[in-house]
Write an enzyme that holds these catalytic residues in place. Structure first.
Site, PDB file in Angstrom:
ATOM      1  N   TRP A   1      -1.426  17.100  -6.076  1.00  0.00           N
ATOM      2  CA  TRP A   1      -0.175  16.181  -6.041  1.00  0.00           C
ATOM      3  C   TRP A   1       0.641  16.690  -7.025  1.00  0.00           C
ATOM      4  O   TRP A   1       2.005  16.819  -7.046  1.00  0.00           O
ATOM      5  CB  TRP A   1      -0.685  14.889  -6.854  1.00  0.00           C
ATOM      6  CG  TRP A   1       0.525  13.799  -6.987  1.00  0.00           C
ATOM      7  CD1 TRP A   1       0.907  12.876  -6.027  1.00  0.00           C
ATOM      8  CD2 TRP A   1       1.115  13.574  -8.281  1.00  0.00           C
ATOM      9  NE1 TRP A   1       2.123  12.203  -6.364  1.00  0.00           N
ATOM     10  CE2 TRP A   1       2.094  12.501  -7.805  1.00  0.00           C
ATOM     11  CE3 TRP A   1       1.221  14.151  -9.449  1.00  0.00           C
ATOM     12  CZ2 TRP A   1       3.041  11.951  -8.625  1.00  0.00           C
ATOM     13  CZ3 TRP A   1       2.176  13.810 -10.283  1.00  0.00           C
ATOM     14  CH2 TRP A   1       3.117  12.727  -9.866  1.00  0.00           C
TER      15      TRP A   1
ATOM     16  N   LYS B   1       0.948  -1.132   0.082  1.00  0.00           N
ATOM     17  CA  LYS B   1       0.075   0.029  -0.107  1.00  0.00           C
ATOM     18  C   LYS B   1       0.852   1.182  -0.142  1.00  0.00           C
ATOM     19  O   LYS B   1       0.476   2.535  -0.613  1.00  0.00           O
ATOM     20  CB  LYS B   1      -0.709   0.031   1.220  1.00  0.00           C
ATOM     21  CG  LYS B   1      -1.862   1.057   1.398  1.00  0.00           C
ATOM     22  CD  LYS B   1      -3.073   1.106   0.264  1.00  0.00           C
ATOM     23  CE  LYS B   1      -3.941   2.000   0.496  1.00  0.00           C
ATOM     24  NZ  LYS B   1      -3.413   3.502   0.795  1.00  0.00           N
TER      25      LYS B   1
ATOM     26  N   ALA C   1      -8.475   1.347   8.766  1.00  0.00           N
ATOM     27  CA  ALA C   1     -10.155   1.615   8.402  1.00  0.00           C
ATOM     28  C   ALA C   1     -10.893   0.382   8.082  1.00  0.00           C
ATOM     29  O   ALA C   1     -11.949   0.227   7.973  1.00  0.00           O
ATOM     30  CB  ALA C   1     -10.591   2.662   7.724  1.00  0.00           C
TER      31      ALA C   1
END
Ligand SMILES: Nc1ncnc2c1ncn2[C@@H]1O[C@H](COP(=O)(O)OP(=O)(O)O)[C@@H](O)[C@H]1O
Ligand SMILES: O=COP(=O)(O)O
Length: 555
Positions: free
Chosen positions: A409, A105, A273
């Site tokens: 970004w 991730k 989460a």
């Protein structure tokens, strides 16, 4: 910039001494405990301010791809945009777990020109909080097995110890283990297992405590297992809450760092989460609320996970409400929800976009179910086409929801000023927040409410084991706790393959576990695991460090 990695961009950024950042945030010097030049912990008892004056902007998302859709990036970029608009703003983020860092991730420090610094240190050991939580958790395991070994005065049933060991790494080999082997001098054999540290109840307690004394109180209330007569046994009965709090006395302090544009950021606590409640700590958020007029904070995965748990757990326990909700969406995630395979997400596909937009529709609906007005942040990728962008922007306008093509970004705060302006419009609106359920609703009905209202499901199937656990939860008087759903992040349902906006599904709850220290009940659905595994080719294989300590491969 397109050819530069997040790490290269972060390494080249202008980073300021942390004292300057503290001064900008209004944190007095004597409240700082320095961790090098660019990081510090904050003594919250030396922070003055009225939490109620602050506006809270929560950043959530639609159902993501495995890479993530840019929540941390947009959280940081939006805060930098508010900074550019000369608002007094702070960021509150979760801290990274080494599991995803070494796995697939990645980190939790944003990306591109919207990152927090120092990125490498934050994504590796930071200020040691994850290690302290791991140690406290596993010390408790040692105290439990030691108690059973030395006469077991509390009559703990070794088959009913619910407390598990943890490690901050994805290690499927540790999901189920046997401890105490080797004979009478080596303990009492029993089955055990490891969760990843970010799923530990110690993490949840640290994130929901108001200070060190409240932390110790919550630690004492943790149930570690049951007696042969099925009565709960607590940390307090083992008389080790003081030792655990001692191990956590530094970890309970929030960590001050900065964004690439010098915006103050508090990073603290890091529950996932999908298997935990997915929100950074109340201590960090409330400290930021005392100091800033606007706090931008994030919660994990989509509005069905981190978003729902922020509203129903963190906001409930913190007795505050979010004033706006930013929903991060990406063209790639919309296409994946429209049926495009991961390997083809870089290719233009308007038809898939039209199919996948139903997922975003549900997350917009979810925000409004809590009475919080959403603003869609279409997190722009350089690979997106104008036709795709226009479709999403036009669709949002037709739905009557604010939307901003967000380029933080690529451009940092300057790429987020349009988003910031639209969020400011929402912050001017009257607050209309409400929880999804009241405390008094029975646990099974709380779960039904989440599944039908937030996921869009038809109902819940409780296994026999879960039904027995529900009865025990009621018997022990824990029915008023909110629910923390453990569910896949990829689907609104408990089936990761059901993308878009599935209908007519039921969610299977296989276990219901009371976390009496944290004050919530975890409902484990589908095949969700609390110890993830590593992919065939973990990110670790791309990492290296040379003689002078400079690293490569941290994405
Ligand atoms: N607009 C973008 N263009 C290119 N890469 C991006 C963009 N937004 C995010 N990323 C990258 O995607 C990855 C996940 O971003 P992150 O903000 O961590 O997502 P999340 O917090 O939702 O998991 C990071 O490597 C980040 O650099
Ligand atoms: O718990 C998951 O959080 P992210 O969405 O930031 O990966």
């Amino acid at each position: 910039m397109a050819h530069m990695t997040d790490q290269e961009i972060a390494t080249q950024a202008d980073i300021r001494p942390i004292e300057e950042i503290a001064e900008k945030a209004g944190i007095p010097y004597d409240a700082l405990e320095m961790y090098g030049k660019y990081k510090a912990k904050v003594d919250i008892h030396k922070i003055q301010g009225d939490e109620q004056h602050s506006k809270v902007v929560l950043v959530s998302a639609m159902n993501p791809t495995p890479a993530g859709e840019g929540k941390s990036t947009c959280t940081v970029g939006l805060a930098d945009a508010f900074n550019k608009l000369e608002k007094k703003v702070m960021v509150a983020l979760r801290e990274p777990s080494l599991g995803p860092v070494m796995g697939i991730k990645g980190g939790a420090t944003g990306g591109g020109r919207a990152q927090v610094l120092p990125m490498e240190e934050i994504n590796l050991h930071f200020n040691g909080d994850l290690h302290a939580i791991t140690t406290a958790n596993n010390a408790l395991s040692a105290f439990i097995d030691n108690h059973i070994h030395h006469g077991n005065a509390l009559d703990i049933d070794p088959r009913r110890v619910t407390w598990k060991r943890v490690m901050d790494m994805n290690d499927r080999a540790l999901r189920q283990v046997v401890v105490g082997l080797g004979g009478v001098t080596r303990g009492v054999p029993r089955e055990d297992g490891f969760d990843i540290t970010v799923a530990s109840e110690i993490m949840a307690v640290l994130c929901l405590a108001s200070d060190l004394i409240d932390l110790k109180k919550k630690l004492a209330e943790i149930v570690i297992g049951y007696t042969y007569d099925r009565e709960p046994v607590t940390v307090g009965q083992l008389e080790v809450e003081g030792a655990l709090a001692l191990l956590l006395k530094e970890a309970v302090k929030p960590n001050l760092v900065q964004t690439m544009e010098g915006t103050p950021a508090l990073i603290h606590g890091g529950p996932f989460a999908n298997i935990a409640h997915g929100c950074n700590s109340l201590i960090a958020t409330n400290t930021a609320r005392k100091l800033a007029d606007i706090v931008v904070t994030e919660c994990g995965f989509g509005s069905d996970l981190g978003g729902e748990k922020f509203m129903n757990i963190k906001a409930r326990k913190g007795n505050f409400a979010p004033d706006a909700l930013v929903l991060v969406a990406t063209i790639r995630a919309l296409k994946m929800n429209g049926g495009v395979a991961k390997k083809d997400l870089g290719e233009a596909n308007l038809e898939a976009l039209k199919l996948g937009i139903v997922n975003l529709d549900k997350h917009i609906e979810n925000a409004r179910k809590f009475g919080v007005e959403p603003v869609v942040a279409l997190n722009d990728f350089v690979t997106d086409t104008d036709e795709e962008r226009d479709f999403v922007l036009d669709w949002c306008k037709e739905q009557g929801v604010r939307v901003s093509l967000t380029k933080v970004w690529e451009h940092g705060g300057a790429g987020g000023t349009d988003l910031a302006e639209k969020v400011l419009e929402v912050l001017e609106m009257p607050q209309n927040f409400h929880h999804l359920y009241e405390d008094a609703l029975p646990i099974d009905q709380k779960i039904e409410t989440i599944v039908t209202e937030v996921y869009g499901g038809d109902g819940v199937i409780f296994t026999d084991k879960a039904k027995k656990q529900l009865a025990e939860i009621d018997r022990h008087g824990w029915g008023d706790f909110p629910v923390c759903m453990a569910k896949t992040q990829y689907s609104l349902s408990d089936d990761p393959a059901l993308l878009g906006r599935p209908k007519g599904f039921k969610v299977t709850v296989r276990e219901v576990v009371a976390k009496t220290g944290a004050g919530f009940v975890v409902a484990l659905t589908g095949d969700i695991m609390t110890m993830p595994g590593l992919p065939k080719v973990p990110s670790a294989v791309n990492m290296d460090v040379d003689a002078d300590g400079s690293s490569t491969g941290l994405f």
